[in-house]
Every structure is written in structure tokens, then in C-alpha cells.
Design a protein around this motif. Structure first.
Motif, short mmCIF file in Angstrom:
data_model
loop_
_atom_site.label_atom_id
_atom_site.label_comp_id
_atom_site.label_asym_id
_atom_site.label_seq_id
_atom_site.Cartn_x
_atom_site.Cartn_y
_atom_site.Cartn_z
N GLY A 54 -9.38 -6.56 3.47
CA GLY A 54 -9.66 -6.70 2.05
C GLY A 54 -10.57 -5.64 1.48
O GLY A 54 -11.14 -5.80 0.43
N GLU A 55 -10.75 -4.52 2.22
CA GLU A 55 -11.64 -3.44 1.73
C GLU A 55 -11.01 -2.69 0.60
O GLU A 55 -9.89 -2.50 0.43
CB GLU A 55 -11.96 -2.46 2.87
CG GLU A 55 -12.85 -3.10 3.90
CD GLU A 55 -13.14 -2.12 5.04
OE1 GLU A 55 -12.92 -0.92 4.91
OE2 GLU A 55 -13.61 -2.60 6.07
N GLU B 201 -2.30 6.56 -0.68
CA GLU B 201 -3.58 5.91 -0.45
C GLU B 201 -4.12 6.14 0.96
O GLU B 201 -5.31 5.97 1.20
CB GLU B 201 -3.45 4.40 -0.71
CG GLU B 201 -3.08 4.05 -2.14
CD GLU B 201 -2.82 2.56 -2.30
OE1 GLU B 201 -3.77 1.78 -2.04
OE2 GLU B 201 -1.68 2.19 -2.65
N GLY C 160 -4.56 1.94 7.48
CA GLY C 160 -4.22 1.33 6.21
C GLY C 160 -3.96 -0.16 6.34
O GLY C 160 -4.40 -0.96 5.50
N THR D 49 -7.30 -1.87 6.89
CA THR D 49 -8.08 -1.89 5.64
C THR D 49 -7.55 -2.99 4.72
O THR D 49 -8.33 -3.77 4.16
CB THR D 49 -8.02 -0.53 4.93
OG1 THR D 49 -8.58 0.44 5.80
CG2 THR D 49 -8.78 -0.55 3.64
N SER D 50 -6.23 -3.07 4.57
CA SER D 50 -5.68 -4.07 3.67
C SER D 50 -5.86 -5.49 4.23
O SER D 50 -6.03 -6.44 3.48
CB SER D 50 -4.20 -3.80 3.37
OG SER D 50 -3.41 -3.98 4.53
N MET E 20 0.86 -1.17 0.00
CA MET E 20 0.00 0.00 0.00
C MET E 20 0.90 1.24 0.00
O MET E 20 1.89 1.30 0.72
CB MET E 20 -0.91 -0.02 1.24
CG MET E 20 -1.88 1.14 1.29
SD MET E 20 -3.09 0.99 2.62
CE MET E 20 -4.26 -0.11 1.85
N ASP F 290 6.09 3.14 0.17
CA ASP F 290 5.21 2.18 0.84
C ASP F 290 4.96 2.59 2.29
O ASP F 290 5.80 3.25 2.92
CB ASP F 290 5.84 0.79 0.84
CG ASP F 290 5.97 0.22 -0.56
OD1 ASP F 290 5.07 0.49 -1.40
OD2 ASP F 290 6.97 -0.48 -0.84
#
Length: 159
Positions: free
Chosen positions: A158-159, A5, A151, A154-155, A1, A115
């Protein structure tokens, strides 16, 4: 990510010559812990709650035993009144202190295409909680520890 983002774009900033009072008001109003400090379009520092709190540092009380002489018994109350007046004046002047006097510099920044792992490592290495995000010399956002945790969450979901 990537940082872009999870970062907050167009962060709230403060001019380099603004008083600390203004910085404290912005931190309170927006419920944030730090502000990038700008000199025009150029990022020159960051001012945080910790920087402002450090202005209130008073030092430790001495552990030394002191016994006054008879003349000092009269002098001590007068000296304490003078010290109290100096302390009141210093507290009043804190708000007038310029942001440039308390800001952290040089600023540790990160690029928007790096990242989130890079940001996390940089925050840990530098002992900081937020990073201004830059594109070249242009400030484009800010990323905090909370942004990184969000973050990751969220990752992971899987959103």
C-alpha cells in the motif's frame, strides 16, 4: 500499476558498433544485466550478459576413443600447441567483437502505459529478463523482472 511507474527511465545504452569489451565494462560498472543497443536514436537490439557469455562457448569434449599411430605421437603435441595458440587468440579477439554481432534482435519492447502484468507475461512468454520501454519509436526506459517484483511488493504493502 503501469510500466512507467516501475521502469528505470533513461537507461544506459551502447552504440551498435561498439566492441563487446565496452558493453561488458558498462554491465560491470553499473551492476546491470543488459543494455539496449542504439543506432543513433533508433533501438536496434539488446545485449545481455548471456550474449557475451555465449562468445566463450567451447563445445563439448568428444567421447570417442582415439589411439594414435606412431607418427601421430609426434604430431599430436604440435597440433595441441597450434590449437592452444588459436584459443588464446580467440579469447583476445572476443573483446573486439562488435556488439551488433552478439546482440539479441529483433528487440521485444513494451509501452510505458501498459500494465506490469503485461510485462510479466511477455517476459515469461519470451524467456527474457528485461524489456526496453518505448513511447512510439523512442526508448524511454527499461523494466526488469526485479522492477516488477518490487512493484508488486509496493502495491501489496500500500505504499
Amino acid at each position: 500499476m503501469k510500466i512507467k511507474e516501475i521502469m528505470t527511465p533513461d537507461p544506459i545504452t551502447i552504440p551498435v558498433h561498439a566492441p563487446v569489451r565496452d558493453a561488458a565494462a558498462l554491465l560491470k560498472k553499473h551492476h546491470i544485466g543488459g543494455l539496449p543497443v542504439m543506432d543513433g536514436d533508433r533501438l536496434v537490439g539488446i545485449v545481455t550478459e548471456s550474449d557475451i557469455i555465449a562468445l566463450l562457448e567451447t563445445g563439448r569434449i568428444s567421447d570417442d576413443l582415439w589411439l594414435p599411430s606412431p607418427l601421430e605421437v609426434i604430431e599430436v603435441p604440435i597440433r595441441e600447441i597450434v590449437n592452444w595458440e588459436k584459443t588464446k587468440s580467440a579469447l583476445k579477439d572476443i573483446g573486439d567483437t562488435g556488439v551488433e554481432e552478439v546482440m539479441s534482435k529483433p528487440v521485444v519492447t513494451i509501452g510505458e502505459d501498459q500494465d506490469i502484468e503485461d510485462a510479466a507475461q511477455l517476459m515469461l512468454d519470451e524467456g527474457i529478463a528485461r524489456l526496453p520501454v518505448v513511447r512510439g519509436d523512442l526508448l524511454v526506459g527499461i523494466v526488469t523482472r526485479a522492477d516488477i517484483v518490487s512493484g508488486v511488493a509496493t502495491s501489496a504493502s500500500g505504499e
